[in-house]
Scaffold this active site. Structure first.
Site, PDB file in Angstrom:
ATOM      1  N   TYR A 112      -2.065  -0.382  10.174  1.00  0.00           N
ATOM      2  CA  TYR A 112      -2.314  -0.881   8.951  1.00  0.00           C
ATOM      3  C   TYR A 112      -1.031  -0.480   8.280  1.00  0.00           C
ATOM      4  O   TYR A 112      -0.224  -1.303   7.354  1.00  0.00           O
ATOM      5  CB  TYR A 112      -3.415  -0.385   8.266  1.00  0.00           C
ATOM      6  CG  TYR A 112      -3.681  -0.565   6.659  1.00  0.00           C
ATOM      7  CD1 TYR A 112      -4.189  -1.855   6.584  1.00  0.00           C
ATOM      8  CD2 TYR A 112      -3.492   0.243   5.859  1.00  0.00           C
ATOM      9  CE1 TYR A 112      -4.110  -2.234   4.959  1.00  0.00           C
ATOM     10  CE2 TYR A 112      -3.598   0.081   4.355  1.00  0.00           C
ATOM     11  CZ  TYR A 112      -3.934  -1.041   4.080  1.00  0.00           C
ATOM     12  OH  TYR A 112      -4.123  -1.234   2.691  1.00  0.00           O
TER      13      TYR A 112
ATOM     14  N   SER B 277       0.826  -1.254   0.002  1.00  0.00           N
ATOM     15  CA  SER B 277       0.088  -0.003  -0.106  1.00  0.00           C
ATOM     16  C   SER B 277       0.806   1.317  -0.007  1.00  0.00           C
ATOM     17  O   SER B 277       1.912   1.060   0.488  1.00  0.00           O
ATOM     18  CB  SER B 277      -0.873   0.079   1.220  1.00  0.00           C
ATOM     19  OG  SER B 277      -1.565   1.256   1.395  1.00  0.00           O
TER      20      SER B 277
HETATM   21  P1  NDP Z   1     -11.202  -6.109  -0.103  1.00  0.00           P
HETATM   22  O1  NDP Z   1     -11.617  -5.990   0.964  1.00  0.00           O
HETATM   23  O2  NDP Z   1     -11.905  -5.401  -1.146  1.00  0.00           O
HETATM   24  O3  NDP Z   1     -11.026  -7.645  -0.683  1.00  0.00           O
HETATM   25  C1  NDP Z   1     -10.333  -8.194   0.064  1.00  0.00           C
HETATM   26  C2  NDP Z   1     -10.109  -9.829  -0.313  1.00  0.00           C
HETATM   27  O4  NDP Z   1      -8.978 -10.403   0.523  1.00  0.00           O
HETATM   28  C3  NDP Z   1     -11.329 -10.414  -0.509  1.00  0.00           C
HETATM   29  O5  NDP Z   1     -11.280 -11.307  -1.537  1.00  0.00           O
HETATM   30  C4  NDP Z   1     -11.283 -11.158   0.749  1.00  0.00           C
HETATM   31  O6  NDP Z   1     -12.006 -12.348   0.739  1.00  0.00           O
HETATM   32  C5  NDP Z   1      -9.700 -11.443   0.976  1.00  0.00           C
HETATM   33  N1  NDP Z   1      -9.422 -11.698   2.376  1.00  0.00           N
HETATM   34  C6  NDP Z   1      -9.516 -10.711   3.489  1.00  0.00           C
HETATM   35  N2  NDP Z   1      -9.081 -11.183   4.662  1.00  0.00           N
HETATM   36  C7  NDP Z   1      -8.714 -12.576   4.209  1.00  0.00           C
HETATM   37  C8  NDP Z   1      -8.262 -13.761   5.122  1.00  0.00           C
HETATM   38  N3  NDP Z   1      -8.030 -13.546   6.289  1.00  0.00           N
HETATM   39  N4  NDP Z   1      -7.764 -14.862   4.433  1.00  0.00           N
HETATM   40  C9  NDP Z   1      -8.156 -15.066   3.070  1.00  0.00           C
HETATM   41  N5  NDP Z   1      -8.781 -13.913   2.243  1.00  0.00           N
HETATM   42  C10 NDP Z   1      -8.930 -12.823   2.804  1.00  0.00           C
HETATM   43  O7  NDP Z   1      -9.803  -5.341  -0.330  1.00  0.00           O
HETATM   44  P2  NDP Z   1      -9.141  -4.439  -1.586  1.00  0.00           P
HETATM   45  O8  NDP Z   1      -9.468  -5.529  -2.857  1.00  0.00           O
HETATM   46  O9  NDP Z   1      -9.430  -3.329  -1.595  1.00  0.00           O
HETATM   47  O10 NDP Z   1      -7.447  -4.788  -1.302  1.00  0.00           O
HETATM   48  C11 NDP Z   1      -6.482  -5.668  -1.861  1.00  0.00           C
HETATM   49  C12 NDP Z   1      -5.287  -5.433  -1.428  1.00  0.00           C
HETATM   50  O11 NDP Z   1      -4.935  -4.183  -1.932  1.00  0.00           O
HETATM   51  C13 NDP Z   1      -5.014  -5.626   0.143  1.00  0.00           C
HETATM   52  O12 NDP Z   1      -3.822  -6.012   0.162  1.00  0.00           O
HETATM   53  C14 NDP Z   1      -5.018  -4.124   0.376  1.00  0.00           C
HETATM   54  O13 NDP Z   1      -4.447  -3.870   1.404  1.00  0.00           O
HETATM   55  C15 NDP Z   1      -4.440  -3.358  -0.909  1.00  0.00           C
HETATM   56  N6  NDP Z   1      -4.813  -2.002  -0.692  1.00  0.00           N
HETATM   57  C16 NDP Z   1      -6.214  -1.645  -1.214  1.00  0.00           C
HETATM   58  C17 NDP Z   1      -6.328  -0.346  -1.303  1.00  0.00           C
HETATM   59  C18 NDP Z   1      -7.542   0.267  -1.772  1.00  0.00           C
HETATM   60  O14 NDP Z   1      -7.664   1.422  -1.746  1.00  0.00           O
HETATM   61  N7  NDP Z   1      -8.607  -0.626  -2.134  1.00  0.00           N
HETATM   62  C19 NDP Z   1      -5.146   0.947  -1.146  1.00  0.00           C
HETATM   63  C20 NDP Z   1      -3.927   0.200  -1.025  1.00  0.00           C
HETATM   64  C21 NDP Z   1      -3.752  -1.058  -0.568  1.00  0.00           C
HETATM   65  P3  NDP Z   1     -13.011 -12.618   1.751  1.00  0.00           P
HETATM   66  O15 NDP Z   1     -14.060 -12.094   1.852  1.00  0.00           O
HETATM   67  O16 NDP Z   1     -13.526 -14.138   1.724  1.00  0.00           O
HETATM   68  O17 NDP Z   1     -12.228 -12.697   3.299  1.00  0.00           O
END
Ligand code: NDP
Length: 248
Positions: A157, A143
């Site tokens: 975070y 991030s």
């Molecule tokens: P979302 O919350 O929209 O999606 C997260 C995904 O990760 C889902 O598929 C979820 O599946 C899965 N997930 C969450 N916790 C777990 C767990 N314990 N075990 C397995 N799977 C898990 O997040 P984003 O798509 O926004 O973020 C994706 C990545 O990008 C992350 O690393 C985030 O930190 C990073 N990021 C995002 C930003 C943004 O603005 N959106 C900015 C900077 C970084 P399930 O629902 O089944 O748990």
């Protein structure tokens, strides 16, 4: 017509049921890779991603595995390898954002956030290493908060994403002799359930980008696709910001 760039490659994406991870699954599959992905609780969304990829002629496999649990992440890697064969591409995307002031964290909340965002990356790599061929690709999704923290309640975070950035560099050094590249894609504000492009928080973040807008999941997936592909062979240990100029 030339073949899709990732034809014959096998990929594992953590957290592929929603948001950025789901778009990475779709993109790698459309690039020709066979893709396995994990999720923790969003089974309906995970099944929909599998169906969507299949409908476009691609191949995706959903595996339930909590990124906080090294046993489950290890089993997910084993299952992916059993179904696809050894891996060429690992994308560590699964993460969660618990946004609280430091003094409001309970030990359980702190431990779980670290276990998912840092432990999930470490144990997935740990389990995958013996299944990665020379020239494989590891792509972490960090991030911009590793480098820039303009919002309150984001310190822990940011701590986790700083760890992902440092781990990326050390791992790139460690795996370089095998021709394995390790890179860290650092998104800025991207419209997902984690960070929807509406409301007060979005109104605060949007003008902090040079482009004045949120990014799309496809704009992150495109960079992951490049880093997973043959043309990025000399890029390793890099933090690649996909942030609309959030950090300039
Ligand atoms: P979302 O919350 O929209 O999606 C997260 C995904 O990760 C889902 O598929 C979820 O599946 C899965 N997930 C969450 N916790 C777990 C767990 N314990 N075990 C397995 N799977 C898990 O997040 P984003 O798509 O926004 O973020 C994706 C990545 O990008 C992350 O690393 C985030 O930190 C990073 N990021 C995002 C930003 C943004 O603005 N959106 C900015 C900077 C970084 P399930 O629902 O089944 O748990």
């Amino acid at each position: 017509m030339s073949a899709a760039p990732l034809t014959g490659r096998r990929a594992l994406v953590t957290g592929g049921s929603r948001g950025i991870g789901a778009e990475i699954v779709r993109r790698l599959a459309s690039d020709g890779a066979a893709v396995a992905f994990t999720y923790s609780s969003s089974k309906t969304e995970a099944d929909a991603v599998v169906a969507e990829v299949a409908a476009t002629g691609g191949s995706a496999l959903a595996i339930q595995a909590d990124a906080a649990d090294p046993t489950q992440t290890g089993a997910a890697v084993d299952r992916a390898v059993a179904e696809l064969g050894d891996l060429d591409i690992v994308v560590n995307n699964a993460a969660t954002a618990t946004l609280l002031p430091v003094d409001e964290f309970t030990p359980e909340q702190y431990d779980r956030l670290l276990a998912i965002n840092v432990g999930g990356v470490f144990w997935t790599v740990h389990a995958a290493l013996k299944h990665l061929g020379d020239g494989a690709r590891i792509i972490n999704i960090g991030s911009v908060n590793a480098d820039s923290v303009p919002t309150p309640a984001t310190a822990v975070y940011a701590l986790t994403k700083g760890a992902v950035s440092s781990f990326t560099r050390g791992l790139a050094r460690e795996l370089g002799p095998r021709g394995i590249t390790v890179n860290n894609v650092q998104p800025g504000p991207i419209n997902t359930e984690m960070n929807p492009d509406e409301g007060e928080f979005a109104d605060f973040l949007r003008p902090l980008t040079a482009l004045g807008r949120y990014g799309k999941t496809s704009e992150v997936a495109a960079v992951v696709s490049f880093l997973a592909g043959p043309e990025s062979a000399y890029v390793t240990g890099a933090n690649v910001n996909v942030d609309g100029g959030f950090t300039v």
